[in-house]
Design a protein around this motif. Sequence first.
Motif, PDB file in Angstrom:
ATOM      1  N   UNK A  33       0.830  -1.212   0.000  1.00  0.00           N
ATOM      2  CA  UNK A  33       0.000   0.000   0.000  1.00  0.00           C
ATOM      3  C   UNK A  33       0.862   1.260   0.000  1.00  0.00           C
ATOM      4  N   UNK A  34       2.080   1.180   0.537  1.00  0.00           N
ATOM      5  CA  UNK A  34       2.977   2.339   0.506  1.00  0.00           C
ATOM      6  C   UNK A  34       3.385   2.659  -0.927  1.00  0.00           C
ATOM      7  N   UNK A  35       3.710   1.610  -1.683  1.00  0.00           N
ATOM      8  CA  UNK A  35       4.063   1.814  -3.087  1.00  0.00           C
ATOM      9  C   UNK A  35       2.882   2.379  -3.865  1.00  0.00           C
ATOM     10  N   UNK A  36       1.682   1.877  -3.565  1.00  0.00           N
ATOM     11  CA  UNK A  36       0.497   2.348  -4.291  1.00  0.00           C
ATOM     12  C   UNK A  36       0.237   3.822  -4.020  1.00  0.00           C
ATOM     13  N   UNK A  37       0.333   4.230  -2.748  1.00  0.00           N
ATOM     14  CA  UNK A  37       0.072   5.637  -2.416  1.00  0.00           C
ATOM     15  C   UNK A  37       1.101   6.555  -3.051  1.00  0.00           C
TER      16      UNK A  37
END
Length: 812
Positions: free
Chosen positions: A428-432
């Motif tokens: 989710x960090x990469x997605x954000x």
Amino acid sequence: MVSAPASGQGKTTVATGLMAALRAAGHEVSGHKVGPDYIDPGYHALATGRPGRNLDPHLVGAERIVPLLLHGAAGAHVAVIEGVMGLHDGRLGTAGFASSAHVAALTRTPVVLVVDIAGQSRSAAAVALGMAAYDAGVDVAGVVLNRAGSARNTAEIHRALERAGLPVLGVVPREDGLFTPSRHLGLVPAAERAEPEQLVARLGERMARHLDLDGLLAVARAAPGLGAAPWDPGREVVAPGGGRPVVAVAGGRAFTFRYAETEELLTAAGCAVVPFDPLTDTALPPHTRGIYLGGGFPEVYAADLAANRALLHDLRAAVRGGVPTVAECAGLLYLAASLDGAPMAGVLPTETAMTDRLTLRYPVATAAADSLLTRAGEQVTGHEFHRTRAVPAAGSPAAWRVDGEATGFASATCHASYLHVHWAGHPRLAQRFADAVHAASPHATAVAPAAGSASARPRGDERVPDPLRHHGDRETGPGLLDFAVNVYEGARPEWLDRALRRSLDRVAEYPDPAPARAAIARHHGREERDVLPTAGAAEAFTLVARLRDWRLPVVVHPQFTEPHAALEQAGHRVTTVLCRPGDGFALDPADVPEEADLVVIGNPTNPTGVLHPAGLVRGLRRAGRLVVVDEAFMDAVPGEPQSLVRERLTGVAVIRSLTKHWSIPGVRAGYVVADPGVIRELAALQPPWSVSTTAVDAMVAACSDAAAADARDRALALARWRDLLADGLRARGFDVVASSAPFVLARLGEGTRPLLRERGVAVRRADTFPGLGGDWVRVAARPPERTRRLLAALDSLNGRAGQGRSPEERHA
């Protein structure tokens, strides 16, 4: 898996060499590393020709270990996993969680133990058997004996292991030095070493000779199949669409730490990952819409990073302009105001510095607030491994709470902290981050304001291609009032001119430095065997650089750059110790690494003018260390206090130059004074007849009784001129470093130097000195009338022209 009973047994050497040997034998090999380490996978990548991968249950979760192994090993014939620490050593307090044994059990991988047998015999078998029996869920399939000595002892251990039922799959004899280069956080990364490919190739050849490759492949083939699907970044993130925005990713020698899966996730999320090198690139990649600054060793390259002012300026503008930015550990240091006194990007409200304390933790971190990457209260697993400390300004918004402590910096567009997070475990960090990048506007390369801009003072400084070889004579030119070169302004004494003219009568003969050696020895109360005349201080620094195979040479900066350049030219990697502006550029001896075998320090130092106490310099001596003191400007200090040239000190070499004080830079005249052993070694390296007849006669004359009175008068005049200059600059509100030399270091502001040049005044830029930025300049002491002209030029820049003479000018 290549593991061991403990750290230091030779796992990395054997694992990397095994990968290279298998590849050379025609196998497609994938390399993996248990734990968070970035450095070993760099060597694995060289050995295999594929990205090095990490397998860490703490960072990514135990459930992702097998999928990540299969992802990294896709298309390979054999996967080699290098363990971490001892086989059963894991996260403290967790009964071995994230240990090599844990990963071996999760992946059903057989283990080969590397055992260092130097200093032991049959006990090695007992250790290996204990490791094998400790956990029934781990298959220890054999042993590699490392650093083997005598054949009799090795055979004894071999028999003991056979009785224990553990086959010996290799015997590697002692050969120190293949992987010895290391620093405060472990091995020197592959990207920083000279010819790392050749090193890895040698390792492969060595392991091919001493390991049973067929036996090891048989062990690998015995591993059972894994009934799982490979990890796929495309299933973890989605591409928002709308093109492929550029994410600028820091690389090069200073930024070598990042996980391969991070780039794969960003690519899967629709971003174009474009590397840049903060040491050499002068701007971010075109159309940058996101910035990722991973880990590395910026503390080693602080001076070089600081010297690349153009990129720092562009980076600062991009981050402040809202370009989504993620910075981990080294990236945080790079965005800080300073690192060990060297100016960095100045985006984060913190100054950072090396400390004696190692921070090593494997925490669960909680997001302190909503930010670019996180939502308040979310938890991630990560690791920290650093010896620097960042002190944030009061009230700065934190990125994480770790062990109850607020740490890092976070906002809607920037996330910076010491915590390393493996994004495969927290996609989710990469997605954000990717979402923010897609929504951002492209960054336009920031150009410093042009001269005459009403909005800000201009930099106007072209970047110097080779800062360490930039000297003051490059700053001056026809029609310019010269405050850039530290040569005494005034007529040479008649006795010196006579000596120079007389030398021409003997230029048909080969030069003989003996008269200079005798004169210098008498002048300083030393023996002739303590003295070596040289072709200026520059030759002396070159001889010192070639004197030995220095293991850890240190140059105390800001300092005359010639010693540093000479060491690098001789093939040495120099460690920089920076004196800080907040301490008046005084040296803290504790900053000098104990293991340094060469320390170079100026006294008084160019360009700061700081005169270090003789006791402090004496205190730098250590067994096996040479302390080189550059006293090129000591003759301009009335009475020469703090000089060590008259003291017979083992392990100290004093270098002097006559060119500046006596206005003869065209005559390369200098010398070294040290104990006879050092002088003999230096003399053996010196080319024949390097010291000219004219230089010899100049040295003899400068050491005569006639020279003594003139030398004292010149030193006193220079001190008066310098004090007048410093007072004038301070009266105008400029920061001036207290100086004992015939120059001052002053902070006149970015862009002032080229504006002064437009007004016909040349001062020495200081951003080519490690640890200083473009707001500093060095200004030579000149007679009062010339100083008044410099001050008037500054007044015209600041709108003070025509307001009358300042008190110090009236006094002058």
